[in-house]
Design an enzyme around this catalytic site. Structure first.
Site, PDB file in Angstrom:
ATOM      1  NE  ARG A   9       9.231  -4.559 -34.588  1.00 36.58           N
ATOM      2  CZ  ARG A   9       8.794  -3.449 -34.223  1.00 36.58           C
ATOM      3  NH1 ARG A   9       7.130  -3.188 -33.586  1.00 36.58           N
ATOM      4  NH2 ARG A   9       9.665  -2.074 -34.917  1.00 36.58           N
ATOM      5  CG  ASP A  18      17.731  -3.795 -36.102  1.00 35.63           C
ATOM      6  OD1 ASP A  18      17.895  -2.866 -35.430  1.00 35.63           O
ATOM      7  OD2 ASP A  18      16.537  -3.965 -36.811  1.00 35.63           O
ATOM      8  N   GLY A  99       1.667   3.155 -39.399  1.00 33.21           N
ATOM      9  CA  GLY A  99       3.263   4.381 -38.688  1.00 33.21           C
ATOM     10  C   GLY A  99       2.511   4.578 -36.975  1.00 33.21           C
ATOM     11  CB  SER A 103       6.591  -3.468 -37.385  1.00 36.13           C
ATOM     12  OG  SER A 103       7.331  -4.423 -39.142  1.00 36.13           O
ATOM     13  CG  ASP A 145      10.563  -3.422 -37.771  1.00 37.18           C
ATOM     14  OD1 ASP A 145      11.334  -3.877 -36.228  1.00 37.18           O
ATOM     15  OD2 ASP A 145      10.371  -2.207 -38.043  1.00 37.18           O
TER      16      ASP A 145
END
Ligand code: GLA
Length: 331
Positions: A9, A18, A99, A103, A145
């Site tokens: 994403r 979030d 990484g 995501s 994610d």
């Protein structure tokens, strides 16, 4: 044979909101992670084209964080949550930078869960992935994610209310491009700094209540300058997400780009999750003709930048398209 695919994403706007019940606007992208394999045996065995060591996870694993190699912890986190009664042997391939802030871990968790036969709604799949991520990494990460990966909608970004978990697809207009550029800076200290930021924002909530309901006047009641700055980011970012969603829906890329610039400044100055490398990249992209706006995306501390542009304005990075969420087939 089972085939499972989970997209990565990119978050267009709404970072570090979030886990505070705030608003986010990510989209599932056409880069992702695929698993192919067969059910059987009494272990989950996954080979990855990008990793030297195979992940071998016993079905009764109870401490995913202790598993080696490191990438196998995410597999172990999912095994510990799904608790399959039979094992699985297969391969993992990914088109995501590992990484890099798109995501890759969330996509791996969601794909593994589907490969292990998880059945449930996209929200349940995302919640399982979030628990797996937290168990694997020890980082108190949010739902964005995994939910973006599990619930993606072709051609749309997702306006997610992380308190009610309501989700509204927002069409991405045809006439714009979304470009992700990797800063090349490996994300460091993400885990500890992330947990620290979350704790500081929660310190603010202990004084003024849920940041989701707070407004800028409430900030006056915060004496601690760090808690105040963290809260100011969250309150202003939530407001920007609403306005950005409206700008996308109305087809106003200039306004959307300005909100991305404001989001980056807030993440840099108030939440302090940017780096000089990310700032320089955002500045350079923003100065390029045809770029409406750019910002760091995801947790920060390195990783990727996302830009909203006229099609073709940038020749570097990945031009990503909003795609459908994770899926699996058996055959
Ligand atoms: C990471 C976490 C998400 C979210 C972002 C920052 O990607 O996994 O839950 O908190 O950082 O917005």
């Amino acid at each position: 044979m089972i085939w499972a695919h989970a997209p990565g994403r990119v978050n267009l706007i709404g970072d570090h909101t979030d886990y505070l019940g705030g608003l986010v606007l990510p989209m599932a992208i056409d880069l992702g992670t695929t698993i192919e394999g067969e059910v059987g045996g009494d272990e989950v065995v996954l080979r990855s084209a990008d990793e030297d060591e195979t992940a071998v996870v016993p079905l009764d694993i109870d401490d995913p964080a202790s598993v080696e190699p490191g990438w196998a912890r995410y597999v172990a986190g999912v095994v510990a949550e799904v608790r399959p009664s039979t094992g699985f042997t297969g391969t993992v391939t990914t088109t995501l930078p590992i990484g890099g802030g798109l995501s890759s871990s969330g996509a791996l968790e969601v794909a593994v869960a589907l490969a292990l036969g998880f059945e449930g709604t996209p929200l349940e799949l995302a919640q399982l992935g979030q628990r797996a991520e937290q168990r694997a990494s020890g980082v108190p990460s949010g739902i964005m994610d995994q939910l973006a990966s599990a619930a993606g909608v072709e051609g749309h970004a997702l306006l997610i209310d992380c308190r009610s978990l309501d989700l509204r697809p927002v069409a991405v207009p045809e006439g714009v491009a979304i470009v992700v550029v990797d800063s090349g800076e490996a994300r460091t200290l993400v885990g500890s700094a992330y947990a620290e930021r979350r704790a500081q924002a929660e310190m603010a909530e202990a004084v003024i209540g849920p940041l989701r309901d707070a407004n800028t006047l409430d900030l006056q009641r915060l004496e601690d300058p760090v808690a105040k700055a963290r809260a100011r980011h969250v309150i202003s970012e939530n407001a920007r997400v609403w306005t950005f969603a409206e700008a996308l829906e109305e087809g106003w890329p200039v306004e959307a780009g300005a909100l991305m610039a404001a989001s980056h400044a807030s993440l840099r100055d108030d939440y302090e999750v940017s780096t000089p490398t990310l700032d320089a990249l955002v500045e350079r992209l923003t100065a390029t003709p045809g770029v409406y706006g750019a910002r760091l995306t995801g947790a920060g501390f390195g990783g990727c930048v996302v830009a909203l542009t006229e099609p073709g304005a940038l020749t570097e990075g990945w031009t990503v398209r909003p795609t459908a969420g994770a899926r699996a087939t058996t055959g």
